[in-house]
Every structure is written in C-alpha cells, then in structure tokens.
Design a protein around this motif. Structure first.
Motif, PDB file in Angstrom:
ATOM      1  N   ARG A  86       0.850  -1.184   0.000  1.00  0.00           N
ATOM      2  CA  ARG A  86       0.000   0.000   0.000  1.00  0.00           C
ATOM      3  C   ARG A  86       0.891   1.242   0.000  1.00  0.00           C
ATOM      4  O   ARG A  86       2.066   1.155   0.354  1.00  0.00           O
ATOM      5  CB  ARG A  86      -0.893   0.015   1.241  1.00  0.00           C
ATOM      6  N   PRO A  87       0.365   2.390  -0.387  1.00  0.00           N
ATOM      7  CA  PRO A  87       1.210   3.594  -0.430  1.00  0.00           C
ATOM      8  C   PRO A  87       1.830   3.944   0.925  1.00  0.00           C
ATOM      9  O   PRO A  87       2.915   4.482   0.988  1.00  0.00           O
ATOM     10  CB  PRO A  87       0.249   4.697  -0.877  1.00  0.00           C
ATOM     11  N   TRP A  88       1.153   3.616   2.021  1.00  0.00           N
ATOM     12  CA  TRP A  88       1.675   3.966   3.337  1.00  0.00           C
ATOM     13  C   TRP A  88       2.604   2.889   3.898  1.00  0.00           C
ATOM     14  O   TRP A  88       3.217   3.093   4.934  1.00  0.00           O
ATOM     15  CB  TRP A  88       0.533   4.225   4.317  1.00  0.00           C
ATOM     16  N   GLU A  89       2.721   1.753   3.238  1.00  0.00           N
ATOM     17  CA  GLU A  89       3.602   0.688   3.695  1.00  0.00           C
ATOM     18  C   GLU A  89       4.994   0.845   3.083  1.00  0.00           C
ATOM     19  O   GLU A  89       5.137   1.335   1.965  1.00  0.00           O
ATOM     20  CB  GLU A  89       3.041  -0.684   3.299  1.00  0.00           C
ATOM     21  N   ASP A  90       6.016   0.383   3.814  1.00  0.00           N
ATOM     22  CA  ASP A  90       7.377   0.388   3.295  1.00  0.00           C
ATOM     23  C   ASP A  90       7.509  -0.772   2.324  1.00  0.00           C
ATOM     24  O   ASP A  90       7.293  -1.925   2.688  1.00  0.00           O
ATOM     25  CB  ASP A  90       8.374   0.259   4.448  1.00  0.00           C
ATOM     26  N   SER A  91       7.861  -0.494   1.075  1.00  0.00           N
ATOM     27  CA  SER A  91       7.855  -1.543   0.054  1.00  0.00           C
ATOM     28  C   SER A  91       8.944  -2.582   0.302  1.00  0.00           C
ATOM     29  O   SER A  91       8.726  -3.774   0.093  1.00  0.00           O
ATOM     30  CB  SER A  91       8.005  -0.937  -1.333  1.00  0.00           C
ATOM     31  N   GLU A  93      10.230  -3.558   3.206  1.00  0.00           N
ATOM     32  CA  GLU A  93       9.806  -4.406   4.334  1.00  0.00           C
ATOM     33  C   GLU A  93       8.712  -5.372   3.887  1.00  0.00           C
ATOM     34  O   GLU A  93       8.724  -6.554   4.231  1.00  0.00           O
ATOM     35  CB  GLU A  93       9.292  -3.498   5.458  1.00  0.00           C
ATOM     36  N   TYR A  94       7.780  -4.893   3.075  1.00  0.00           N
ATOM     37  CA  TYR A  94       6.694  -5.738   2.603  1.00  0.00           C
ATOM     38  C   TYR A  94       7.215  -6.845   1.684  1.00  0.00           C
ATOM     39  O   TYR A  94       6.756  -7.985   1.760  1.00  0.00           O
ATOM     40  CB  TYR A  94       5.658  -4.871   1.865  1.00  0.00           C
ATOM     41  N   GLN A  95       8.204  -6.520   0.848  1.00  0.00           N
ATOM     42  CA  GLN A  95       8.788  -7.541  -0.028  1.00  0.00           C
ATOM     43  C   GLN A  95       9.478  -8.630   0.781  1.00  0.00           C
ATOM     44  O   GLN A  95       9.391  -9.811   0.445  1.00  0.00           O
ATOM     45  CB  GLN A  95       9.771  -6.891  -0.999  1.00  0.00           C
ATOM     46  N   GLU A  96      10.155  -8.235   1.843  1.00  0.00           N
ATOM     47  CA  GLU A  96      10.811  -9.227   2.711  1.00  0.00           C
ATOM     48  C   GLU A  96       9.775 -10.138   3.359  1.00  0.00           C
ATOM     49  O   GLU A  96       9.978 -11.353   3.454  1.00  0.00           O
ATOM     50  CB  GLU A  96      11.662  -8.527   3.775  1.00  0.00           C
ATOM     51  N   GLN A  97       8.656  -9.572   3.784  1.00  0.00           N
ATOM     52  CA  GLN A  97       7.594 -10.394   4.378  1.00  0.00           C
ATOM     53  C   GLN A  97       7.058 -11.391   3.356  1.00  0.00           C
ATOM     54  O   GLN A  97       6.818 -12.561   3.680  1.00  0.00           O
ATOM     55  CB  GLN A  97       6.443  -9.499   4.861  1.00  0.00           C
ATOM     56  N   GLN A  98       6.869 -10.949   2.124  1.00  0.00           N
ATOM     57  CA  GLN A  98       6.357 -11.842   1.087  1.00  0.00           C
ATOM     58  C   GLN A  98       7.352 -12.959   0.787  1.00  0.00           C
ATOM     59  O   GLN A  98       6.960 -14.111   0.586  1.00  0.00           O
ATOM     60  CB  GLN A  98       6.045 -11.060  -0.195  1.00  0.00           C
ATOM     61  N   ARG A  99       8.637 -12.637   0.766  1.00  0.00           N
ATOM     62  CA  ARG A  99       9.652 -13.660   0.494  1.00  0.00           C
ATOM     63  C   ARG A  99       9.691 -14.703   1.602  1.00  0.00           C
ATOM     64  O   ARG A  99       9.824 -15.897   1.331  1.00  0.00           O
ATOM     65  CB  ARG A  99      11.022 -13.007   0.338  1.00  0.00           C
ATOM     66  N   THR A 100       9.556 -14.265   2.840  1.00  0.00           N
ATOM     67  CA  THR A 100       9.582 -15.235   3.944  1.00  0.00           C
ATOM     68  C   THR A 100       8.327 -16.088   3.928  1.00  0.00           C
ATOM     69  O   THR A 100       8.390 -17.283   4.207  1.00  0.00           O
ATOM     70  CB  THR A 100       9.723 -14.516   5.297  1.00  0.00           C
ATOM     71  N   ARG A 101       7.188 -15.522   3.577  1.00  0.00           N
ATOM     72  CA  ARG A 101       5.957 -16.321   3.488  1.00  0.00           C
ATOM     73  C   ARG A 101       6.060 -17.350   2.364  1.00  0.00           C
ATOM     74  O   ARG A 101       5.593 -18.464   2.500  1.00  0.00           O
ATOM     75  CB  ARG A 101       4.751 -15.417   3.236  1.00  0.00           C
ATOM     76  N   GLN A 102       6.630 -16.965   1.230  1.00  0.00           N
ATOM     77  CA  GLN A 102       6.767 -17.889   0.115  1.00  0.00           C
ATOM     78  C   GLN A 102       7.699 -19.037   0.492  1.00  0.00           C
ATOM     79  O   GLN A 102       7.486 -20.176   0.124  1.00  0.00           O
ATOM     80  CB  GLN A 102       7.292 -17.182  -1.129  1.00  0.00           C
ATOM     81  N   GLY A 103       8.767 -18.728   1.232  1.00  0.00           N
ATOM     82  CA  GLY A 103       9.705 -19.762   1.636  1.00  0.00           C
ATOM     83  C   GLY A 103       9.053 -20.765   2.578  1.00  0.00           C
ATOM     84  O   GLY A 103       9.335 -21.952   2.519  1.00  0.00           O
ATOM     85  N   LYS A 104       8.127 -20.320   3.434  1.00  0.00           N
ATOM     86  CA  LYS A 104       7.446 -21.204   4.384  1.00  0.00           C
ATOM     87  C   LYS A 104       6.419 -22.089   3.704  1.00  0.00           C
ATOM     88  O   LYS A 104       6.241 -23.239   4.055  1.00  0.00           O
ATOM     89  CB  LYS A 104       6.761 -20.378   5.476  1.00  0.00           C
TER      90      LYS A 104
END
Length: 106
Positions: A86-91, A93-104
């Motif tokens: 989202r525009p107010w989210e840090d991109s 940080e959000y990409q890192e969260q997505q990468r960790t979720r994909q790895g799990k």
C-alpha cells in the motif's frame, strides 16, 4: 414606419439577436479552428513510404489459435496472487515479508 428607438428598446433585438449571432458565429469559428488542428496532425503523422511499409508488415493481427497455444503451455497451477504494498507501507519491508511467506509455504 419602423422607429429606430422602438427597436432599440425591444429586448429581443437588444439581447436575443447578439446572443444568437454569438452562438451561431461561434460554432462556425470553432469548426475552422478545429479543422486547423486536425490538418496539422495529419501533416505531422505522414511517414516515409518505405518506413510505412515496414511498419505495416510488422503489424500483423494476433491469431486466436496462436494465443491459445501460448496460454495452453503456461503453468497456471503454480501461479500465486501476491498483493503489492500500500502507499503507506514500506515496500522493502513488505517484499521481505512476502519472500519469507513464500519460503514457508513452498
């Protein structure tokens, strides 16, 4: 016969006729100005005939069967819908969260 003073006092002559002239004359004037615009665009768009032939050769319409073959070969079972930040989210940080979720999940 016609009194000039009487015509000047008439509201139709005083306000209606100039308004009618403005509307009708404006439409003719606007037509002339827009025609100049379209003529200028037509002159600017003219291409060299040899270049235009190359452009027309390269622009062949897509055939539906060819597009179907491309989609048939695509692997849609492993496709995942990932939401962007989202525009107010840090991109980052959000990409890192997505990468960790994909790895799990993999």
């Amino acid at each position: 016969m016609f009194n000039l003073k009487a015509l000047q006092r008439n509201k139709t002559v005083r306000y209606g006729v100039p308004m009618l002239l403005l509307v009708v004359g404006g439409s003719f004037g606007l037509r002339e100005f827009t025609q100049i615009r379209y003529d200028a665009q037509r002159i600017r768009k003219k291409l060299d005939p040899s270049l235009e032939a190359k452009v027309n050769i390269e622009r062949q319409p897509a055939i539906l069967e060819d597009e179907y073959e491309k989609m048939k070969d695509a692997n849609l079972e492993e496709w995942k819908n990932i939401r962007g930040p989202r525009p107010w989210e840090d991109s980052r940080e959000y990409q890192e969260q997505q990468r960790t979720r994909q790895g799990k999940t993999d």
